[in-house]
Design an enzyme around this catalytic site. Structure first.
Site, PDB file in Angstrom:
ATOM      1  CE  LYS A   1      41.329  51.899  39.506  1.00  0.00           C
ATOM      2  NZ  LYS A   1      41.779  51.869  38.226  1.00  0.00           N
TER       3      LYS A   1
ATOM      4  CD  GLU B   1      28.459  43.191  37.638  1.00  0.00           C
ATOM      5  OE1 GLU B   1      29.329  42.093  37.210  1.00  0.00           O
ATOM      6  OE2 GLU B   1      28.199  44.061  36.594  1.00  0.00           O
TER       7      GLU B   1
ATOM      8  CD  GLU C   1      33.543  37.206  33.811  1.00  0.00           C
ATOM      9  OE1 GLU C   1      32.444  37.489  33.489  1.00  0.00           O
ATOM     10  OE2 GLU C   1      34.166  37.292  34.737  1.00  0.00           O
TER      11      GLU C   1
END
Length: 510
Positions: free
Chosen positions: A187, A262, A404
């Site tokens: 995907k 990740e 982040e």
């Protein structure tokens, strides 16, 4: 007909299951926008849970088939398919690089380099499995026992990839999954799906049997969620944000499937004064700090968005850094001379703007950027542009330092001692990557050894090797991609114990 995208109708049929290209079962479509001008330039099928079920069923059939099925194909033959795929990627490098640049907003040269790296990943995993011994013999302490540990594919793999490096991140999953003998459903991000669709076409052209490689284009909350929970999926590998990653892990836990995550990073770039003792050293460290923070407009999981510089050189270093950041040419990635492209979406730009505003409210000092550039011929009205931004006088309590950003924002912190530098670099929930700049070899080894990050660069930033593991500590995820460990993620170990001289045990008297 080769694997290239040939016309609008092929682009629209972007769901591939059991060797056939399909529309979404519902007939839904999604427009793909060019981040350089905000205009649609392609359409893809908008799949949902039903499309996932069809694709997983096809992958399951391809995995469970008879003697000729992919898991039972000799490793050298699987490696040949991967090598042919690498050759096709090289053949179509220009076309794929341009597609990647337009879809994700990066420069054309970045797109070309990405395709080279994708080809390298396929070739690396091909060579790795082709050279392997068939099994590890285990000494059982008796000539009457033959004991061996073999590795088998896990089964159907769900591969969920991010929008920033669509084809590269897909290759880090697809190449080892295929090398190990798995089938898969991938995907891609609904924002940047086109190059992954093209890769599936190349795999077919390379001779991959029908049903081994399947793709469902669509959003994460339907397609990604169903893949994560599907009982016939044996492994889910996800690259993306922490919030989405934890949802994937929770869904996968219901069926106890293998999970690899990740989840990005908040990556320190530590610069000691001795690295700047010469003009060449100073120039290199400044140049690499720019590369660390602003490649692909900072939309990189390993971006060096935290500059941690020794106090004695901070003023000169930041002044030069800010001056160079202000000269970076921002524009359409395919335009001549442009050095960094737009952000991938309006949502991502707005997120970046909010982080910069919060930093300034918390006391950060703006040294460069901090705004949208004026429209121009190379920056069309409607594009998602944001100037490379340098924020000075930052500290660990600021959101922009802790979280982040995933945009072209560099924060500056200072230190006085080696211990303080290490403490600052490790003071993060993430642990994906980091760098240390120093002319002192002993210090370089000490600091690298103490940094709690999955990749540590010494006097460099950003390079990776397909033969070296990639992944992070802490909230940067679990598992590893690339290297031998990246292949191991897609395998199960099996111990085969053979008694060559069976006889009664007489454990029980009867």
């Amino acid at each position: 007909m080769d694997g290239r995208i040939e016309g609008q109708e092929q682009e629209r049929r972007t769901i591939h299951a059991g060797g056939e290209w399909r529309d979404a079962i519902t007939g839904a479509m999604r427009e793909v926008l060019d981040p350089a001008d905000g205009e649609p330039f392609a359409q893809v099928a908008e799949g949902d849970e039903k499309d996932v079920d069809v694709a997983v069923e096809a992958a399951r059939r391809a995995f469970d088939g008879g003697q000729g099925a992919w898991p039972r194909t000799p490793a050298r033959e699987r490696a040949d398919v991967l090598r042919r795929t690498a050759d096709l990627l090289r053949r179509d490098r220009e076309e794929l690089g341009r597609l990647e640049a337009r879809d994700a907003g990066k420069t054309l040269e970045e797109g070309r380099v990405d395709i080279d790296c994708v080809a390298d990943a396929f070739r690396y995993f091909a060579d790795l499995v082709a050279a392997e011994a068939p099994g590890r013999v285990v000494d059982a302490g008796s000539d009457e026992i033959h004991s061996v540990v073999v590795h088998e594919p896990v089964g159907v793999c769900a591969l969920i990839t991010p929008w920033n490096y669509p084809l590269l991140q897909a290759s880090w999953k697809i190449a080892p999954a295929l090398a190990a003998g798995n089938t898969f459903v991938v995907k891609p991000s609904e924002i940047t799906p086109l190059s992954t669709v093209a890769l599936i076409r190349l795999l077919t052209e390379a001779g991959l049997p029908a049903g081994v490689a399947n793709i469902v284009t669509g959003p994460g909350h339907t397609v990604g969620a169903r893949l994560s929970e599907h009982p016939d999926v044996a492994l889910v590998s996800f690259t993306g944000g922490t919030v989405s990653g934890t949802k994937v892990a929770r869904a996968a836990a219901e069926t106890a499937k293998k999970v690899a995550l990740e989840l990005g990073g908040k990556n320190p770039n530590v610069v000691f004064a001795d690295a700047c003792a010469t003009e060449e050293g100073f120039d290199t460290a400044v140049d690499q700090a720019l590369n660390a923070a602003f490649i692909h407009s900072g939309q990189v999981c390993s971006a060096g968005g935290r500059l941690i510089v020794e106090e004695t050189v901070k003023e000169r270093f930041v002044a030069e850094l800010a001056a160079r950041a202000a000269r970076i040419r921002v524009g359409r990635g395919t335009a001549e001379g442009v050095e960094t492209g737009p952000m991938v979406s309006e949502q991502q730009r707005a997120r970046t703007e909010e982080y910069v505003a919060s930093a300034l409210a918390e006391g950060a000092v703006l040294r460069a950027g901090g705004r949208r550039p004026e429209p121009s011929e190379e920056r069309p009205e409607g594009g998602y542009y944001y100037l490379p931004t340098v924020l000075d006088d930052c500290h660990r309590s600021m959101r922009v330092v802790r979280e982040e950003v995933f945009g072209p924002v560099l924060t500056v912190e200072t230190f006085r001692t080696e211990d303080e530098a290490v403490a600052l670099a490790n003071d993060t929930e993430y642990g994906l990557a980091g760098a240390v700049w120093t002319a002192d070899a002993g210090r370089a080894r000490r600091v690298a050894g103490r940094l709690r990050h999955g990749t540590v660069w010494i006097n460099d930033f950003h390079p990776y090797l397909p033969q070296a593991e990639w992944g992070g500590f802490g909230r940067s995820g679990v598992g590893r991609e690339l290297g031998p460990a990246g292949l191991a993620e897609y395998r199960e170990a099996k111990h085969v114990y053979q008694n060559l001289a069976p006889r009664p045990v007489r454990w029980f008297a009867g």
